[in-house]
Scaffold this motif. Structure first.
Motif, mmCIF file in Angstrom:
data_model
loop_
_atom_site.group_PDB
_atom_site.id
_atom_site.type_symbol
_atom_site.label_atom_id
_atom_site.label_comp_id
_atom_site.label_asym_id
_atom_site.label_seq_id
_atom_site.Cartn_x
_atom_site.Cartn_y
_atom_site.Cartn_z
ATOM 1 N N PHE A 81 0.816 -1.214 0.000
ATOM 2 C CA PHE A 81 0.000 0.000 0.000
ATOM 3 C C PHE A 81 0.854 1.270 0.000
ATOM 4 N N ALA A 82 2.157 1.158 0.190
ATOM 5 C CA ALA A 82 3.014 2.342 0.263
ATOM 6 C C ALA A 82 3.061 3.048 -1.088
ATOM 7 N N ALA A 83 3.009 4.370 -1.053
ATOM 8 C CA ALA A 83 3.085 5.177 -2.274
ATOM 9 C C ALA A 83 2.874 6.631 -1.901
ATOM 10 N N TYR A 84 3.187 7.518 -2.826
ATOM 11 C CA TYR A 84 2.607 8.858 -2.750
ATOM 12 C C TYR A 84 1.127 8.690 -3.072
ATOM 13 N N ALA A 85 0.256 9.117 -2.156
ATOM 14 C CA ALA A 85 -1.151 8.739 -2.214
ATOM 15 C C ALA A 85 -1.993 9.556 -3.189
ATOM 16 N N ARG A 86 -1.424 10.597 -3.762
ATOM 17 C CA ARG A 86 -2.168 11.407 -4.733
ATOM 18 C C ARG A 86 -1.209 12.378 -5.391
ATOM 19 N N ASN A 87 -1.739 13.142 -6.335
ATOM 20 C CA ASN A 87 -0.970 14.233 -6.942
ATOM 21 C C ASN A 87 -0.745 15.367 -5.938
ATOM 22 N N LEU A 88 0.195 16.235 -6.247
ATOM 23 C CA LEU A 88 0.468 17.476 -5.518
ATOM 24 C C LEU A 88 1.034 17.269 -4.116
ATOM 25 N N LEU A 89 1.620 16.121 -3.868
ATOM 26 C CA LEU A 89 2.407 15.948 -2.650
ATOM 27 C C LEU A 89 3.871 16.262 -2.926
ATOM 28 N N VAL A 90 4.309 15.873 -4.102
ATOM 29 C CA VAL A 90 5.625 16.199 -4.644
ATOM 30 C C VAL A 90 5.410 16.476 -6.129
ATOM 31 N N PRO A 91 6.413 17.017 -6.840
ATOM 32 C CA PRO A 91 6.233 17.202 -8.282
ATOM 33 C C PRO A 91 5.885 15.883 -8.986
ATOM 34 N N ASP A 92 5.147 16.005 -10.080
ATOM 35 C CA ASP A 92 4.606 14.831 -10.745
ATOM 36 C C ASP A 92 5.669 13.802 -11.124
ATOM 37 N N ASN A 93 6.799 14.264 -11.625
ATOM 38 C CA ASN A 93 7.811 13.300 -12.068
ATOM 39 C C ASN A 93 8.360 12.481 -10.903
ATOM 40 N N GLU A 94 8.502 13.119 -9.732
ATOM 41 C CA GLU A 94 8.987 12.404 -8.547
ATOM 42 C C GLU A 94 7.948 11.396 -8.070
ATOM 43 N N MET A 95 6.670 11.814 -8.051
ATOM 44 C CA MET A 95 5.597 10.912 -7.635
ATOM 45 C C MET A 95 5.524 9.701 -8.553
ATOM 46 N N PHE A 96 5.535 9.950 -9.862
ATOM 47 C CA PHE A 96 5.413 8.863 -10.826
ATOM 48 C C PHE A 96 6.588 7.894 -10.709
ATOM 49 N N ALA A 97 7.797 8.422 -10.696
ATOM 50 C CA ALA A 97 8.976 7.559 -10.638
ATOM 51 C C ALA A 97 9.003 6.745 -9.350
ATOM 52 N N SER A 98 8.684 7.378 -8.236
ATOM 53 C CA SER A 98 8.719 6.689 -6.957
ATOM 54 C C SER A 98 7.654 5.596 -6.877
ATOM 55 N N ASN A 99 6.431 5.918 -7.277
ATOM 56 C CA ASN A 99 5.354 4.932 -7.184
ATOM 57 C C ASN A 99 5.632 3.705 -8.051
ATOM 58 N N VAL A 100 6.088 3.935 -9.274
ATOM 59 C CA VAL A 100 6.345 2.819 -10.177
ATOM 60 C C VAL A 100 7.533 1.994 -9.687
ATOM 61 N N LYS A 101 8.577 2.669 -9.236
ATOM 62 C CA LYS A 101 9.769 1.943 -8.783
ATOM 63 C C LYS A 101 9.467 1.128 -7.529
ATOM 64 N N GLN A 102 8.730 1.700 -6.589
ATOM 65 C CA GLN A 102 8.360 0.955 -5.385
ATOM 66 C C GLN A 102 7.581 -0.315 -5.742
ATOM 67 N N THR A 103 6.602 -0.164 -6.624
ATOM 68 C CA THR A 103 5.781 -1.311 -6.992
ATOM 69 C C THR A 103 6.603 -2.376 -7.695
ATOM 70 N N TYR A 104 7.473 -1.956 -8.601
ATOM 71 C CA TYR A 104 8.339 -2.932 -9.280
ATOM 72 C C TYR A 104 9.215 -3.659 -8.271
ATOM 73 N N ASN A 105 9.860 -2.921 -7.389
ATOM 74 C CA ASN A 105 10.764 -3.551 -6.422
ATOM 75 C C ASN A 105 10.043 -4.552 -5.520
ATOM 76 N N VAL A 106 8.844 -4.176 -5.062
ATOM 77 C CA VAL A 106 8.084 -5.052 -4.167
ATOM 78 C C VAL A 106 7.682 -6.340 -4.881
ATOM 79 N N ILE A 107 7.130 -6.211 -6.091
ATOM 80 C CA ILE A 107 6.667 -7.401 -6.810
ATOM 81 C C ILE A 107 7.854 -8.276 -7.217
ATOM 82 N N GLU A 108 8.928 -7.671 -7.689
ATOM 83 C CA GLU A 108 10.101 -8.452 -8.080
ATOM 84 C C GLU A 108 10.654 -9.240 -6.895
ATOM 85 N N ALA A 109 10.820 -8.575 -5.758
ATOM 86 C CA ALA A 109 11.370 -9.254 -4.586
ATOM 87 C C ALA A 109 10.463 -10.388 -4.143
ATOM 88 N N ALA A 110 9.160 -10.127 -4.110
ATOM 89 C CA ALA A 110 8.225 -11.167 -3.686
ATOM 90 C C ALA A 110 8.305 -12.385 -4.596
#
Length: 299
Positions: A81-110
């Protein structure tokens, strides 16, 4: 089950985790801030760092596990469930990169560690109205996971669709792994019924971006449990919502008046949420415990 839960200190996680504990599961929380729950240890983890994710997934769940005769096994399941939970918490590029990378890392490790049950948080926003610019309409009702053409225009929703595609690809590669993407609706905490629902009832158009639907945070925990109890799912997408529309009017009558030009693709239950959870009810056996009508007094 031994369950690793990422983002468990957040709005949804802090209510979902107690439900999992009530079902006898053990939980390790991976977050940057501690969860205020004496029964759950929080391991501070940067999920954008693949090495930290692999290490955390093979960690002890608490200090008492050092008394075991052998190191603990890998977890049985992961809830991400971890992520930036919506837009406008950080700039869009940071939110997008972080959310996608977190999800990839979690699924790959699992998957590479042999964990067979994974749930990731997608979002109602993928249906393209929640964070649209200006006015926008849904394509059809109800919003169904396997038939609706998701075409959001914002970066947050696009990051969630990327997460779904990552999940699908890993489930195809790692046969026998069940990966569920929950398109989570507007999360409601117990205290928010009295606080917010009178406004929702008084001003129905204000709920359009949420498709007049919601998910009780505690029922979200139950939905996770239901998914873990079902085998052979492979990759699946589920709307994570409660059963009913956030109005007292019947769904069909309201939509005919509010959205007269939007196609209705099947017969709706009297008060069925437009962001329907019918698939979760049928496939997972999910039954809600917290209908908003039980908490909001009739006027």
């Amino acid at each position: 089950m031994r369950i690793v839960f990422t983002g468990g200190s957040g709005k949804a996680g802090k209510h979902a985790i107690p439900y999992l504990l009530s079902q006898g599961h053990q939980v390790l929380n991976l977050d940057l801030i501690p969860l205020d729950n004496p029964d759950v240890y929080t391991l501070k983890t940067d999920l954008t760092d693949s090495g930290q994710v692999f290490n955390a997934f093979t960690s002890h769940f608490n200090m008492s596990e050092y008394s075991l005769p052998h190191p603990p096994p890998v977890p049985d399941a992961v809830v991400h469930f971890a992520a930036y939970a919506r837009n406008l918490l950080v700039p869009d590029n940071e939110m997008f990169a972080s959310n996608v990378k977190q999800t990839y890392n979690v699924i790959e490790a699992a998957c590479k560690l042999g964990i067979k049950k994974v749930i990731i948080a997608s979002s109602e926003t993928v249906y393209g109205v929640c964070f649209t610019q200006g006015e926008s309409d849904y394509h059809s009702f109800p919003l169904e996971e396997d038939t609706y053409d998701c075409d959001p225009e914002d970066s947050y929703a696009t990051s969630k669709l990327c997460g779904e595609r990552i999940a699908r690809s890993f489930a195809r590669r790692f046969k026998g792994t069940d990966i569920c993407a929950f398109r989570i609706g507007n999360v409601i905490e117990p205290h928010e019924y009295a606080l917010n629902f009178p406004k929702y009832l008084a001003d129905p158009p204000c709920r359009k971006r949420n498709a007049w639907s919601y998910i009780d945070a505690r029922d979200l925990g139950k939905l996770c449990h239901c998914a873990f109890m079902k085998n052979g799912l492979g990759f699946q997408v589920f709307n994570a919502t409660n059963n009913t529309i956030t109005l007292r009017e019947k769904t069909k009558d309201f939509l005919a008046r509010e959205s007269p030009n939007i196609k209705i693709t099947r017969e709706l239950e009297d008060y069925e949420a437009p962001l329907t959870n019918m698939k979760a009810r049928k496939l997972l056996g999910f039954e809600e415990e917290h209908n908003w009508r039980d908490y909001v007094k009739e006027k």
